[in-house]
Structure formats: C-alpha cells, structure tokens
Scaffold this motif. Structure first.
Motif, PDB file in Angstrom:
ATOM      1  N   ALA A 115       3.965   5.354  15.323  1.00 40.42           N
ATOM      2  CA  ALA A 115       4.901   4.540  16.116  1.00 40.42           C
ATOM      3  C   ALA A 115       5.246   3.245  15.390  1.00 40.42           C
ATOM      4  O   ALA A 115       6.408   2.818  15.364  1.00 40.42           O
ATOM      5  N   GLU A 116       4.257   2.604  14.787  1.00 38.43           N
ATOM      6  CA  GLU A 116       4.518   1.368  14.036  1.00 38.43           C
ATOM      7  C   GLU A 116       5.382   1.647  12.809  1.00 38.43           C
ATOM      8  O   GLU A 116       6.271   0.864  12.464  1.00 38.43           O
ATOM      9  N   THR A 117       5.159   2.774  12.160  1.00 39.08           N
ATOM     10  CA  THR A 117       5.968   3.140  10.995  1.00 39.08           C
ATOM     11  C   THR A 117       7.422   3.331  11.401  1.00 39.08           C
ATOM     12  O   THR A 117       8.334   2.828  10.742  1.00 39.08           O
ATOM     13  N   ARG A 118       7.655   4.059  12.508  1.00 37.55           N
ATOM     14  CA  ARG A 118       9.025   4.261  13.001  1.00 37.55           C
ATOM     15  C   ARG A 118       9.680   2.935  13.354  1.00 37.55           C
ATOM     16  O   ARG A 118      10.842   2.691  13.028  1.00 37.55           O
ATOM     17  N   GLN A 119       8.934   2.074  14.047  1.00 40.27           N
ATOM     18  CA  GLN A 119       9.475   0.786  14.469  1.00 40.27           C
ATOM     19  C   GLN A 119       9.889  -0.047  13.256  1.00 40.27           C
ATOM     20  O   GLN A 119      10.966  -0.619  13.223  1.00 40.27           O
TER      21      GLN A 119
END
Length: 96
Positions: A84-88
């Motif tokens: 999720a942090e990578t996508r964000q």
C-alpha cells in the motif's frame, strides 16, 4: 492489516480452520481420561480457545520474517515499504 486488528469473524475462522482443536481433543484420549460433562462447556472450552490462540500467535512470531520477505519491498530512500505504501508513493510521483 490496516485499521489495527482483526475482526471477531477473522479470529473465529482462524481458530476453526486450524487443526489444534482436533489435537487438543486427542489429549483426553491419549491420557485415558474423560472430563466431567459440567467442565466441557465452560472452563475446558475457554482453555481450548486460549490454547488455539496461543499456537496461532507462536506461528505468527516464527513466520513474521517470511511474511515481511514476501510482502515488503526495500526502497532506496525509505527502507521497507508495504504494498500500500509503495502504491501511494508511486501515485504521488505520477501526480507530480
């Protein structure tokens, strides 16, 4: 898990899908005794539920490294990021 924890349904599913209840039931048979019927619905069920939770937590502790190896990616600057942090961060970069 985002939000801080698991729902009661998740915990119940995890307890019932493990083989720990079967293993704990075999203890009575192996030791050659039978619990009195008045203990089975209350204290015995509570003890079994706690034992199953404990086994799941021990499994989590021993498998957390594998979880992080599979789920986290190391970023050059930010260190380990969840998917999720990578996508964000990727979406933020595309928007800039």
């Amino acid at each position: 898990m985002a939000g801080g924890g698991k729902s009661a349904g998740d915990v119940d599913f995890r307890q019932r899908s493990s083989s720990m209840y079967s293993v704990l039931n075999l203890v009575e048979y192996d030791q050659g005794f039978e619990l009195p019927p008045h203990l089975v619905p209350g204290p015995y069920r509570d003890m079994m539920s706690t034992s199953v939770d404990l086994a799941a937590w021990v499994n989590d502790v021993y498998s957390i490294e594998t979880f992080y190896d599979r789920r986290l990616r190391k970023h050059k600057v930010f260190g380990y990021l969840t998917p999720a942090e990578t996508r964000q961060r990727h979406q933020h970069t595309l928007a800039a």
